[in-house]
Scaffold this motif. Sequence first.
Motif, PDB file in Angstrom:
ATOM      1  N   UNK A   1       8.050  -3.128  36.138  1.00 52.56           N
ATOM      2  CA  UNK A   1       8.736  -3.548  34.908  1.00 52.56           C
ATOM      3  C   UNK A   1       7.901  -4.587  34.151  1.00 52.56           C
ATOM      4  N   UNK A   2       7.242  -5.496  34.880  1.00 55.22           N
ATOM      5  CA  UNK A   2       6.384  -6.486  34.215  1.00 55.22           C
ATOM      6  C   UNK A   2       5.203  -5.794  33.542  1.00 55.22           C
ATOM      7  N   UNK A   3       4.572  -4.857  34.224  1.00 55.57           N
ATOM      8  CA  UNK A   3       3.446  -4.124  33.640  1.00 55.57           C
ATOM      9  C   UNK A   3       3.898  -3.428  32.355  1.00 55.57           C
ATOM     10  N   UNK A   4       5.038  -2.746  32.401  1.00 49.27           N
ATOM     11  CA  UNK A   4       5.556  -2.060  31.209  1.00 49.27           C
ATOM     12  C   UNK A   4       5.875  -3.051  30.102  1.00 49.27           C
ATOM     13  N   UNK A   5       6.429  -4.189  30.451  1.00 47.39           N
ATOM     14  CA  UNK A   5       6.771  -5.213  29.472  1.00 47.39           C
ATOM     15  C   UNK A   5       5.520  -5.773  28.805  1.00 47.39           C
ATOM     16  N   UNK A   6       4.480  -6.023  29.595  1.00 43.08           N
ATOM     17  CA  UNK A   6       3.233  -6.551  29.042  1.00 43.08           C
ATOM     18  C   UNK A   6       2.620  -5.585  28.025  1.00 43.08           C
ATOM     19  N   UNK A   7       2.788  -4.298  28.274  1.00 37.90           N
ATOM     20  CA  UNK A   7       2.225  -3.293  27.377  1.00 37.90           C
ATOM     21  C   UNK A   7       2.949  -3.211  26.035  1.00 37.90           C
ATOM     22  N   UNK A   8       4.096  -3.887  25.906  1.00 42.87           N
ATOM     23  CA  UNK A   8       4.829  -3.876  24.635  1.00 42.87           C
ATOM     24  C   UNK A   8       4.465  -5.054  23.733  1.00 42.87           C
ATOM     25  N   UNK A   9       3.671  -5.988  24.230  1.00 42.46           N
ATOM     26  CA  UNK A   9       3.318  -7.160  23.424  1.00 42.46           C
ATOM     27  C   UNK A   9       2.457  -6.711  22.242  1.00 42.46           C
ATOM     28  N   UNK A  10       2.897  -7.099  21.040  1.00 42.20           N
ATOM     29  CA  UNK A  10       2.178  -6.689  19.824  1.00 42.20           C
ATOM     30  C   UNK A  10       1.106  -7.707  19.461  1.00 42.20           C
ATOM     31  N   UNK A  11       0.148  -7.254  18.691  1.00 42.36           N
ATOM     32  CA  UNK A  11      -0.923  -8.076  18.120  1.00 42.36           C
ATOM     33  C   UNK A  11      -1.982  -8.531  19.111  1.00 42.36           C
ATOM     34  N   UNK A  12      -1.855  -8.172  20.378  1.00 44.00           N
ATOM     35  CA  UNK A  12      -2.907  -8.467  21.348  1.00 44.00           C
ATOM     36  C   UNK A  12      -3.075  -7.273  22.272  1.00 44.00           C
TER      37      UNK A  12
END
Length: 169
Positions: A58-69
């Motif tokens: 879930x953390x890996x998936x969440x990190x992949x949603x961060x925009x602009x980086x």
Amino acid sequence: MKTIVITILGKDQPGLVDNLAKHVFAHKGNWLASNFAQMSGQFAGFVEVHVPHDTHDALINSLNTIEDIHVQSVSAIEKTSPMPQQSMVINVLGNDKAGIVQELTAVLNQQKLNIRSMESCCESAPNWGSLMFKATIVIDVPEEFDGDDLIEALEAVANDLVVDISTYT
């Protein structure tokens, strides 16, 4: 617990690290270590995180949603029993020239030395008008390692290069 190493890269702006920290905290992660830098308007960094097995994906998936980086993450491999090592800090100073980093790292590679960290910069040399290359390199060495041959090999890269092995840890 699983260990994750996260790398981030993007246009520098306020709140990048806070945003990353919120994602880690929301998934019960423990922020262990980090290293960040800003260069030419870009922001880059590394973070080591421990996260429970049940929130890892879930953390890996969440990190992949961060925009602009751009975010990448990898699960760290557990270390096997390493050979006894110590760290050596090398300070290098000399006139800047194209290829100096490649030449220095080639010497370290030829001696089969692992770079743990490296910071480098070019600064204007007072009263000279040319750029000075500065680097601080931390390497892992076997306990019986003699740094004299290394200093000689590094100084041979350029006739004006000053190499100092300042500390053993």
